[in-house]
Motif scaffolding. Sequence first.
Motif, mmCIF file in Angstrom:
data_model
loop_
_atom_site.group_PDB
_atom_site.id
_atom_site.type_symbol
_atom_site.label_atom_id
_atom_site.label_comp_id
_atom_site.label_asym_id
_atom_site.label_seq_id
_atom_site.Cartn_x
_atom_site.Cartn_y
_atom_site.Cartn_z
ATOM 1 N N GLN A 177 0.784 -1.437 -0.139
ATOM 2 C CA GLN A 177 0.072 -0.271 -0.039
ATOM 3 C C GLN A 177 0.612 1.107 -0.213
ATOM 4 N N PHE B 211 -3.066 3.473 8.889
ATOM 5 C CA PHE B 211 -4.085 2.626 8.694
ATOM 6 C C PHE B 211 -4.422 3.916 6.683
ATOM 7 N N GLY B 212 -5.496 3.030 6.654
ATOM 8 C CA GLY B 212 -5.466 3.851 4.757
ATOM 9 C C GLY B 212 -6.190 2.654 3.829
ATOM 10 N N PRO B 213 -6.680 3.442 2.836
ATOM 11 C CA PRO B 213 -6.891 2.939 1.361
ATOM 12 C C PRO B 213 -5.420 1.164 1.418
ATOM 13 N N GLY C 98 -7.910 -2.480 10.046
ATOM 14 C CA GLY C 98 -7.424 -2.562 8.319
ATOM 15 C C GLY C 98 -8.770 -3.964 8.502
ATOM 16 N N VAL D 124 -12.041 -2.253 10.605
ATOM 17 C CA VAL D 124 -12.914 -1.091 9.524
ATOM 18 C C VAL D 124 -13.099 -1.846 8.530
ATOM 19 N N TYR E 197 -1.748 8.173 8.460
ATOM 20 C CA TYR E 197 -2.486 7.970 7.771
ATOM 21 C C TYR E 197 -1.753 7.313 6.466
ATOM 22 N N GLU F 204 -12.060 8.481 3.856
ATOM 23 C CA GLU F 204 -11.392 8.648 2.106
ATOM 24 C C GLU F 204 -11.052 6.609 2.280
ATOM 25 N N THR F 205 -10.694 6.122 3.589
ATOM 26 C CA THR F 205 -10.642 4.794 4.531
ATOM 27 C C THR F 205 -11.743 4.220 4.044
ATOM 28 N N TRP G 223 -12.246 3.743 0.103
ATOM 29 C CA TRP G 223 -11.787 2.879 -0.130
ATOM 30 C C TRP G 223 -12.470 1.594 -0.134
ATOM 31 N N TRP G 224 -13.330 1.258 0.967
ATOM 32 C CA TRP G 224 -13.731 -0.379 1.938
ATOM 33 C C TRP G 224 -14.907 -0.894 1.296
#
Length: 314
Positions: free
Chosen positions: A11, A157-159, A168, A172, A196, A303-304, A307-308
């Motif tokens: 990522q 964490f994040g996309p 993750g 999430v 992030y 944004e996360t 993406w999910w």
Amino acid sequence: MTDHVILGKGQIGSTVASLLAERGERVRVLSRSGGPSQPGIEHVKVDARDAEALTAAAKGADVIYNCANPAGYHQWADEWPPMFAAILAAAKAHGAGLVNTGNLYVYGPVTEPMTERTALRSPGHKGQIRIKMWNDAMALHESGDLRFTEARGSDYFGPGALADAMLGERVVRPVVQGKRTVTVLGDRDAPHSFTYIPDVARALIRLGGDDRAWGRPWHVPTAPAASQREMIQAMARLLGRGPVRVATMPWWFLIHVVGAVEPAMKGMAETRHQWDGPYVMESADFTDTFGDKATDTDTALAETLEWWRRRLAA
């Protein structure tokens, strides 16, 4: 035009490659699996543990960004030493600047917020591996054999963050799916720094292009610490839902039961101090020097979550 070489296409590496390609830079991504090249991004298959092959694949590099990582904690002792030695050899051979993606393991258990001046005193095996990597690279930097710096972030964490991130797959995903209960590790209410992923990628690029970066570590711009419960409730709020029940998984269950089928989970025992109490980092040095600030938590979480939602819909 600067020649950028990125090691690893997880990522962080993928985000670095995309950001650089959007700027029109020359980008090569080196990884074990390789893959078809994309507009502005060349993919090359190479084993980073093979110093000769890696040096050949990195020919012409002006900056090398190490975003690679062994697949699991249980592989660190076997894979990091030859891999990092090969990375140092490649950077030295081409006179390239080396920007390393680091973490906070080097500090070990702490009682105060971590800064770049916090002593490297980790008693754990993984922390010791990271400390040796830092010392080996800095020895070459101080002798004039290469330019080196390291970007350290807290839990990413994040996309794109999946099973290898605390925020993750295990946290999430169930929030997005509307589960009533989400299970975490450690103290649900201890303040914790979360970094992030796009901020990590932007920090790596900033460090690779600014001569002020070399020869010291930098903490990636990171939003104010929040507890796991606060992050989960913020996600539920952003999704327009009510509070979520937050449960705790016992460490013995993760290490001995889950670890029996997922060996990497056994390695979590060494880092449980990160979750059993406050775990806070400061990143003022980076912002004061380069001007970059962390993405605010709500924006990063939104944004996360988006993406999910796209991932689950697909």
